[in-house]
Enzyme design. Structure first.
Site, PDB file in Angstrom:
ATOM      1  N   ASN A 114      52.761  20.971 115.435  1.00  0.00           N
ATOM      2  CA  ASN A 114      53.342  22.226 114.998  1.00  0.00           C
ATOM      3  C   ASN A 114      51.809  22.751 114.386  1.00  0.00           C
ATOM      4  O   ASN A 114      50.796  22.077 114.014  1.00  0.00           O
ATOM      5  CB  ASN A 114      54.098  22.538 113.584  1.00  0.00           C
ATOM      6  CG  ASN A 114      53.681  22.066 112.201  1.00  0.00           C
ATOM      7  OD1 ASN A 114      53.944  22.959 111.765  1.00  0.00           O
ATOM      8  ND2 ASN A 114      53.951  21.423 111.855  1.00  0.00           N
ATOM      9  N   ARG A 115      51.843  24.052 114.448  1.00  0.00           N
ATOM     10  CA  ARG A 115      50.526  24.981 113.840  1.00  0.00           C
ATOM     11  C   ARG A 115      51.750  26.025 112.700  1.00  0.00           C
ATOM     12  O   ARG A 115      51.139  27.227 113.460  1.00  0.00           O
ATOM     13  CB  ARG A 115      49.466  25.345 113.979  1.00  0.00           C
ATOM     14  CG  ARG A 115      49.800  25.666 115.949  1.00  0.00           C
ATOM     15  CD  ARG A 115      47.766  26.631 116.803  1.00  0.00           C
ATOM     16  NE  ARG A 115      49.269  27.340 118.149  1.00  0.00           N
ATOM     17  CZ  ARG A 115      49.153  26.435 119.080  1.00  0.00           C
ATOM     18  NH1 ARG A 115      48.410  25.308 119.193  1.00  0.00           N
ATOM     19  NH2 ARG A 115      48.799  27.109 120.963  1.00  0.00           N
ATOM     20  N   PHE A 118      52.732  28.307 107.747  1.00  0.00           N
ATOM     21  CA  PHE A 118      53.460  28.345 106.335  1.00  0.00           C
ATOM     22  C   PHE A 118      54.360  29.705 106.425  1.00  0.00           C
ATOM     23  O   PHE A 118      54.580  30.731 106.231  1.00  0.00           O
ATOM     24  CB  PHE A 118      53.286  28.524 104.941  1.00  0.00           C
ATOM     25  CG  PHE A 118      52.127  27.581 104.264  1.00  0.00           C
ATOM     26  CD1 PHE A 118      52.827  25.767 104.747  1.00  0.00           C
ATOM     27  CD2 PHE A 118      51.084  27.916 103.350  1.00  0.00           C
ATOM     28  CE1 PHE A 118      52.184  24.331 104.559  1.00  0.00           C
ATOM     29  CE2 PHE A 118      50.965  25.860 102.892  1.00  0.00           C
ATOM     30  CZ  PHE A 118      51.081  24.927 103.348  1.00  0.00           C
ATOM     31  N   SER A 178      48.080  20.367 104.346  1.00  0.00           N
ATOM     32  CA  SER A 178      49.400  21.200 105.719  1.00  0.00           C
ATOM     33  C   SER A 178      47.621  21.585 106.477  1.00  0.00           C
ATOM     34  O   SER A 178      47.087  22.441 105.778  1.00  0.00           O
ATOM     35  CB  SER A 178      49.960  22.923 105.701  1.00  0.00           C
ATOM     36  OG  SER A 178      49.827  22.971 106.977  1.00  0.00           O
ATOM     37  N   LYS A 220      51.800  16.843  97.285  1.00  0.00           N
ATOM     38  CA  LYS A 220      51.255  16.100  98.988  1.00  0.00           C
ATOM     39  C   LYS A 220      50.224  16.219  99.783  1.00  0.00           C
ATOM     40  O   LYS A 220      49.614  17.046  99.900  1.00  0.00           O
ATOM     41  CB  LYS A 220      52.749  17.533  99.917  1.00  0.00           C
ATOM     42  CG  LYS A 220      52.910  16.846 100.929  1.00  0.00           C
ATOM     43  CD  LYS A 220      54.255  17.352 102.140  1.00  0.00           C
ATOM     44  CE  LYS A 220      54.450  16.771 102.613  1.00  0.00           C
ATOM     45  NZ  LYS A 220      56.030  17.118 103.650  1.00  0.00           N
ATOM     46  N   THR A 322      60.279  14.175 111.283  1.00  0.00           N
ATOM     47  CA  THR A 322      60.364  14.364 112.923  1.00  0.00           C
ATOM     48  C   THR A 322      60.889  13.414 113.913  1.00  0.00           C
ATOM     49  O   THR A 322      61.937  13.473 114.249  1.00  0.00           O
ATOM     50  CB  THR A 322      58.903  13.909 113.442  1.00  0.00           C
ATOM     51  OG1 THR A 322      57.620  14.931 112.703  1.00  0.00           O
ATOM     52  CG2 THR A 322      58.872  13.531 115.198  1.00  0.00           C
TER      53      THR A 322
END
Length: 340
Positions: A114-115, A118, A178, A220, A322
């Protein structure tokens, strides 16, 4: 009941564009949460309490951030047996994220790229959604920075979001890992991280005094870190007495998916290919922080055995994302049973 039906549901969802399927799933979960249907259909999950970061979790298996970015489906997700729910990442202002297509399934690798960037409705709407939820279990709220905020001013976004979400969070996750927001991972650098954590801990103490409760902070981090970087992050977490760390986010590595359809798409790779890298980071982190900083392990859990391996590497709790997409609610119960 739903667990036995999930392979059929997944087959239909996997015929759709990945992001369209994601949005449909959220709409279904939202409706199921409002009607109570989710709890009726979900498998029964036994209690397996854990106390981590000063919080008592019903069981050690949580939902990772990213599935419900706006906190709109908390009740539906909570009914599926998770011991805790994490929603977000949220930013100060609403933003659309990156152009579509921006989410790709790689079924042969049990993976997703995924890209998203946000994409979210902004922290004000996020807080309204959180307040509207009936769920009273452990709720993590994950915060980030807007794409158009210069990296030099990133702390302002994190502090703004922390101020807004603090009263409603069981814990707050600071997402600096991210790969889909330009330069965000620079905040994992020694100087940048030291300044950010210092500002956040100062804000946390002032908010604790204001609200009469100390809400733990978790950081994170990425899986794409060398030993020196992990040691630096660990030292900074210890120095600022951060309450937790989540390891890990998605990877930029494509070694495991080379030659596959969508394998060369830009973005973060999640799922089974990140399992070993995530566990390696957890082991190294645990060696550096000892028992002082709890680790929430996430990345590539597809079975109860995977969850046990994550805990054996040094995690105190685990999160699914996932694997949950591929296996459905049955994975939650299987992981909890394996960790009892």
């Amino acid at each position: 009941m739903f667990s036995s039906l999930y392979p059929l549901v997944r087959a239909q969802l996997f015929r759709m564009d990945a992001e369209d399927a994601h949005h449909l799933t959220l709409r279904i979960l939202g409706a199921a949460g409002r009607t109570g249907l989710a709890g009726a259909l979900a498998p029964r999950v036994p209690d397996a309490p854990r106390t981590v970061m000063g919080l008592t979790f019903r069981n050690p298996v949580g939902l990772a951030a990213g599935l419900d970015k706006d906190g709109a489906c908390i009740d539906g997700l909570a009914a599926l047996g998770f011991g805790f729910i994490e929603v977000g990442t949220v930013t100060p202002r609403a933003q659309p994220g990156n152009p579509r297509p921006r989410m790709f399934r790689l079924p042969q690798a049990n993976a997703v790229i995924n890209r998203m960037g946000f994409n979210n409705a902004g922290v004000d709407q996020f807080v309204k959604n959180v307040q509207a939820a009936r769920y009273r279990g452990i709720l993590g709220l994950n915060i980030g920075k807007n794409a158009d905020t210069p990296i030099e001013r990133a702390a302002e976004d994190y502090l703004y979001c922390l101020d807004r979400v603090y009263p409603f969070a069981s814990y707050v996750t600071v997402n600096i890992s991210s790969p889909n927001t330009k330069n965000l991972r620079q905040l994992q650098g020694a100087g940048e991280l030291d300044a950010l954590l210092a500002a956040l801990k100062d804000k946390q103490q002032r908010l604790a005094d204001m609200h009469g409760k100390l809400v733990p902070l978790a950081l994170k981090i990425a899986p794409d870190l060398d030993d020196e970087q992990i040691k630096s992050i660990a030292d900074t977490l210890l120095r600022h007495r951060f309450e937790g760390v989540i390891a890990t986010n998605t990877t930029l590595s494509r070694t495991a998916v080379a030659g596959m359809q969508y394998g060369d798409e830009a973005g973060g790779l999640s799922g089974k290919p990140v399992f070993d890298a995530s566990n390696a980071v957890i082991r190294k982190l645990r060696a550096e922080v000892g028992e002082t900083v709890p680790i929430i392990g996430v990345g590539g859990i597809f079975s109860g055995e995977d969850a046990r391996a994550k805990m054996a590497a040094g995690a105190s709790l685990v999160q699914l994302y996932t694997g949950f997409i591929y296996r459905g609610p049955a994975l939650v119960a299987e992981c909890v049973q394996a960790l009892r």
